[in-house]
Write a protein that holds these residues in place. Sequence first.
Motif, short mmCIF file in Angstrom:
data_model
loop_
_atom_site.label_atom_id
_atom_site.label_comp_id
_atom_site.label_asym_id
_atom_site.label_seq_id
_atom_site.Cartn_x
_atom_site.Cartn_y
_atom_site.Cartn_z
N GLN A 90 1.09 3.94 -3.03
CA GLN A 90 1.08 5.52 -2.67
C GLN A 90 2.26 6.09 -3.16
N GLU B 203 0.84 -1.37 0.00
CA GLU B 203 0.24 0.01 -0.18
C GLU B 203 1.08 1.16 0.22
N ARG B 204 1.94 1.21 0.78
CA ARG B 204 2.89 2.51 0.81
C ARG B 204 3.39 2.65 -0.55
#
Length: 196
Positions: free
Chosen positions: A115, A111-112
């Motif tokens: 992003q 997820e990071r």
Amino acid sequence: MKHPYAHKSAQKRGASSALMVLTGLFFVAGLSRLGLGVAEVIAAENDTAQVDAAIAQDPPAPDPGDLFQSLRAREARLQQMEERLEQRAEELRQAEADIRAQLEQLAQAEERLLQTLALTESAAEDDVARLTAVYEHMKPQQAAELFSQMDVQFAAGFFARLRPDFAGAVMASLDPMTAYSISAVLAGRNANTPRD
């Protein structure tokens, strides 16, 4: 005329013969009974010998003390096996928990990363938009000199973002071969665009 004693003599001989036959029958019957009795005795002795042999071959009855010790030893082995299985199950549960934690960490890292990529793409898009605006504020001849120094693919990417009127003015200021190459790249991109 027959002699009166001749008849008696014949009767005595007949009786004697009958007596001999009866005696023989009784004797044979006696021998038969004696033979059967002897056979029964022999059979009984054989049966007794077989029973004695079977008894001699049978294992002795187990000692209750030995049987109890065997049961206790078996119970101890089963207890140890159960403890090992429980320990193995606990290890598997711990490994499963560790794997879940690692998967959670991987999901968070993914997820990071997504992003970060989104921010990078957004920043790159912003940079390209600002650079395009800079080119559009230049004179067409000045922009043409810059585009003539660029790679054709790179230049075509900027041309696709320029305002059509400014792009036409820059194209008119370019060397004809450079202008043709950029036009060919743009046409090839549009040719691959699906049409309804």
